[in-house]
Design an enzyme around this catalytic site. Structure first.
Site, PDB file in Angstrom:
ATOM      1  N   CYS A   1       3.808  -4.503   6.541  1.00  0.00           N
ATOM      2  CA  CYS A   1       3.353  -4.349   5.161  1.00  0.00           C
ATOM      3  C   CYS A   1       4.497  -3.895   4.254  1.00  0.00           C
ATOM      4  CB  CYS A   1       2.202  -3.347   5.097  1.00  0.00           C
ATOM      5  SG  CYS A   1       0.705  -3.904   5.938  1.00  0.00           S
TER       6      CYS A   1
ATOM      7  N   HIS B   1       0.836  -1.207   0.000  1.00  0.00           N
ATOM      8  CA  HIS B   1       0.000   0.000   0.000  1.00  0.00           C
ATOM      9  C   HIS B   1       0.871   1.257   0.000  1.00  0.00           C
ATOM     10  CE1 HIS B   1       0.940   0.791   4.241  1.00  0.00           C
ATOM     11  NE2 HIS B   1       0.654  -0.482   4.516  1.00  0.00           N
TER      12      HIS B   1
END
Length: 400
Positions: free
Chosen positions: A345, A327
């Site tokens: 992430c 992301h």
């Protein structure tokens, strides 16, 4: 068992004999003595055809095939339909004395059986029977991926997650038919989903070939899951197409991501992965893009990381059920390309994330390498089946 006698028409005899036979002929759907295939005068009529249908009654057990047998004659056709007109397909034995359905009966369903016969004397007849199966005390349902009509990446498995436990795994797996346009080799494997539920995935031996068309027919209606699982009361089907060969290569040691399409590197993006030394490390191995979720709220407490963050995140692409995404992470800009400082992430700039989000599709594999990771993506944590060697994966089939 339900027994119905179908009488072949008698030859022309004395008036008294004809009068005696008239009531019997009225109970038969066979032709009258004047019909073309009626028994000629002087030819023995033979014994009447007896048709037997199993199951029978109004409280028949579900999950069994329908059988129709003929004595003193043969079956020329059999039709079994439910109240909605759906048929149970089946076959007649070479001798014509028995028909068996290829599908099992479903719970709580009324069936009508029509059998057309030919007697020993050559006369045709027809009989009808009906029965109803008892309803299911418990119903098992399925959540499946991918959805029908979709185009997916080359690593997308077929995945079925069951609401209730499946103990009769071999019986369930027998009902799952995968058809591919190019004869792709693959296998089902039973695993435990991240949610704790039973799950079965079908993956190819290696990544799909682009352009492959895939169909799943899960003929589960009338199949018993086993103890505590309940009955399946519907079938499931999905069909999808495999898109371009796109592989996302993530090197956490070099802090970069490369999108490789058909063997050519399209673009390299600087990234920052999970922070070394604890629970914030990223997973390694092959993860598969599960969904493009856009802008979502990410709260570290939902993945057991305390109150480290609670923010809206753009261009979110889910890789695992446990919360690993790729992301946009503009707050981490100073680390892109030189250090891993995320909460697990794979973060990148807004511009790179916007471009990357447009390029990838669910089913694209992310091949993640790096020394400072917390292990390989588990087979049930998203679509982690690619981390299991092929020989081991085949052993997970209930039909091995």
């Amino acid at each position: 068992m339900h027994r119905t006698r179908v009488f072949a028409p008698a030859p022309i005899r004395a008036a008294v004999a004809a009068a005696l036979l008239a009531p019997l002929a009225a109970c038969s759907s066979g032709p009258s003595p004047s019909a073309p295939d009626a028994t000629p005068t002087g030819r023995p009529a033979g014994r009447p055809v007896t048709v037997t249908v199993t199951p029978e009654g109004r409280e028949a057990a579900p999950g069994r095939p329908v059988t129709v047998t003929a004595s003193h004659g043969r079956l020329t056709s059999v039709t079994v339909t439910d109240a909605e007109g759906h048929r149970l397909p089946g076959k007649v034995t070479p001798g014509g004395d028995k028909w068996t359905s290829e599908r099992r009966t479903a719970p709580g369903t009324a069936y009508t059986v029509t059998a057309v016969t030919r007697g020993e004397g050559g006369a045709a007849g027809s009989t009808k029977a009906s029965f109803t199966t008892v309803g299911a005390d418990k119903v098992n349902k399925v959540d499946w991926r991918p959805g029908t009509g979709t185009t997916v990446g080359v690593a997308q498995p077929i995945s079925l997650v069951f609401d209730n436990p499946v103990r009769n795994r071999a019986e369930v797996e027998k009902q799952l038919e995968v058809t591919t346009s190019d004869g792709t080799e693959g296998s089902w494997g039973w695993i435990r989903d991240w949610s704790g539920r039973d799950r079965v995935d079908w993956r190819p031996k290696s990544y799909w070939k682009p352009g492959t068309k895939v169909t799943l027919n899960a003929a589960l209606n009338g199949t018993d899951s086993g103890p505590d699982g309940g009955w399946f009361v519907r079938d499931y089907t999905t069909a999808f197409t495999v898109g371009a060969r796109q592989i996302v290569e993530v090197d956490l040691d070099r802090h970069r991501l490369a999108l490789v399409r058909d063997g050519e590197t399209v673009r390299t993006i600087p990234v920052s992965g999970g922070t070394p030394g604890g629970d914030k490390r990223s997973w390694r191995g092959t993860a598969v893009l599960m969904a493009k979720e856009g802008t979502i709220n990410m709260n570290s407490e939902t993945v057991g990381l305390g109150d480290a963050y609670d923010k809206m995140v753009d261009y979110s692409m889910r890789l695992t059920w446990s919360g690993m995404y790729a992301h946009a992470a503009p707050w981490n800009a100073r680390y892109f390309g030189n250090a891993n400082r995320s909460s697990g992430c794979i973060g990148m700039s807004d511009a790179d994330a916007a471009w990357f989000y447009r390029q990838v599709r669910p089913g694209d594999p992310f091949e993640i390498t790096g020394k400072e990771t917390k292990g390989v993506v588990d087979e049930g944590n998203g679509f982690g089946a690619w981390n299991v060697p092929w020989s081991d994966w085949k052993k997970k089939s209930a039909l091995r």
